[in-house]
Write a protein that holds these residues in place. Structure first.
Motif, PDB file in Angstrom:
ATOM      1  N   PRO A 124     -49.281  46.261 -30.272  1.00  0.00           N
ATOM      2  CA  PRO A 124     -47.902  46.293 -30.766  1.00  0.00           C
ATOM      3  C   PRO A 124     -47.239  47.663 -30.633  1.00  0.00           C
ATOM      4  O   PRO A 124     -46.044  47.744 -30.375  1.00  0.00           O
ATOM      5  CB  PRO A 124     -48.010  45.887 -32.232  1.00  0.00           C
ATOM      6  N   GLU A 125     -47.983  48.744 -30.757  1.00  0.00           N
ATOM      7  CA  GLU A 125     -47.351  50.065 -30.646  1.00  0.00           C
ATOM      8  C   GLU A 125     -46.954  50.397 -29.216  1.00  0.00           C
ATOM      9  O   GLU A 125     -46.066  51.187 -28.975  1.00  0.00           O
ATOM     10  CB  GLU A 125     -48.249  51.170 -31.229  1.00  0.00           C
ATOM     11  N   VAL A 126     -47.620  49.771 -28.218  1.00  0.00           N
ATOM     12  CA  VAL A 126     -47.311  50.042 -26.808  1.00  0.00           C
ATOM     13  C   VAL A 126     -46.315  49.007 -26.283  1.00  0.00           C
ATOM     14  O   VAL A 126     -45.452  49.327 -25.463  1.00  0.00           O
ATOM     15  CB  VAL A 126     -48.601  50.023 -25.964  1.00  0.00           C
ATOM     16  N   SER A 127     -46.394  47.786 -26.712  1.00  0.00           N
ATOM     17  CA  SER A 127     -45.554  46.734 -26.155  1.00  0.00           C
ATOM     18  C   SER A 127     -44.076  46.924 -26.488  1.00  0.00           C
ATOM     19  O   SER A 127     -43.219  46.399 -25.801  1.00  0.00           O
ATOM     20  CB  SER A 127     -46.026  45.359 -26.632  1.00  0.00           C
ATOM     21  N   GLY A 128     -43.749  47.686 -27.499  1.00  0.00           N
ATOM     22  CA  GLY A 128     -42.351  47.909 -27.856  1.00  0.00           C
ATOM     23  C   GLY A 128     -41.687  48.955 -26.989  1.00  0.00           C
ATOM     24  O   GLY A 128     -40.465  49.089 -26.988  1.00  0.00           O
ATOM     25  N   GLN A 129     -42.400  49.728 -26.275  1.00  0.00           N
ATOM     26  CA  GLN A 129     -41.820  50.755 -25.425  1.00  0.00           C
ATOM     27  C   GLN A 129     -41.341  50.139 -24.113  1.00  0.00           C
ATOM     28  O   GLN A 129     -41.897  49.171 -23.635  1.00  0.00           O
ATOM     29  CB  GLN A 129     -42.846  51.838 -25.124  1.00  0.00           C
TER      30      GLN A 129
END
Length: 180
Positions: free
Chosen positions: A26-31
């Protein structure tokens, strides 16, 4: 070679799976990543799409290289086959030419033999035409022999006895059985 290829395939699958799982966090997919093409087009991609696009790009690169290699090996095989066929054709042509030359030599020999035979026959015919048949006739020998003994020439055809005189009965058959 096959084992090394299998090892490389397994490593590639493991790295691809790690990248896919890593980009789903989730922390990478939002970028989002901005990609500019020729300063005219800008594309915004999330990391998962970017990884999948990279994998597809590498797959297309790999397929292209495999197709190039297959085409080059096929062309090389065709070129080698064509050279072998040309060499075989030249060899066959040389054999046919040698057979043809041999046949021509045999024909020339046959014609020469025939010419020589004709020449010999012609020479023999000329000798036979020039030959006087009275020279070697048996009647001439007898008449020459009789003339040497003083016999008349008209008795030349009569048989001669062993003692030199004429035979009385020339028509009588010769007896083969011994007389007692």
């Amino acid at each position: 070679m096959v084992i090394l290829g299998l090892i490389l395939v397994l490593i590639a699958v493991a790295i691809g799976a790690a990248l896919l799982l890593g980009t789903q966090a989730p922390e990478v997919s939002g970028q989002e990543v901005d990609i500019r093409l020729f300063d005219a087009v800008t594309i915004n991609l999330n990391p998962l799409t970017l990884v999948i696009a990279g994998m597809l790009t590498m797959l297309l690169l790999w397929l292209g290289l495999v197709m190039i290699k297959a085409a080059l090996t096929r062309k090389a095989k065709q070129r080698r086959l064509r050279k072998e066929q040309e060499a075989e054709s030249k060899r066959r042509l040389a054999e046919q030419e040698a057979a043809h030359q041999q046949e021509l030599r045999e024909r020339e020999r046959a014609i020469e033999d025939q010419r020589v035979s004709t020449e010999i026959a012609r020479e023999r015919a000329e000798v036979a035409e020039r030959h006087d048949p009275t020279i070697d006739a048996p009647t001439e020998r007898i008449s020459t022999r009789d003339a040497a003994r003083g016999a008349p020439a008209d008795d030349a055809t009569r048989p001669i006895a062993r003692d030199g005189g004429p035979v009385d009965d020339a028509t009588r058959p010769i007896r083969r059985d011994p007389r007692p």
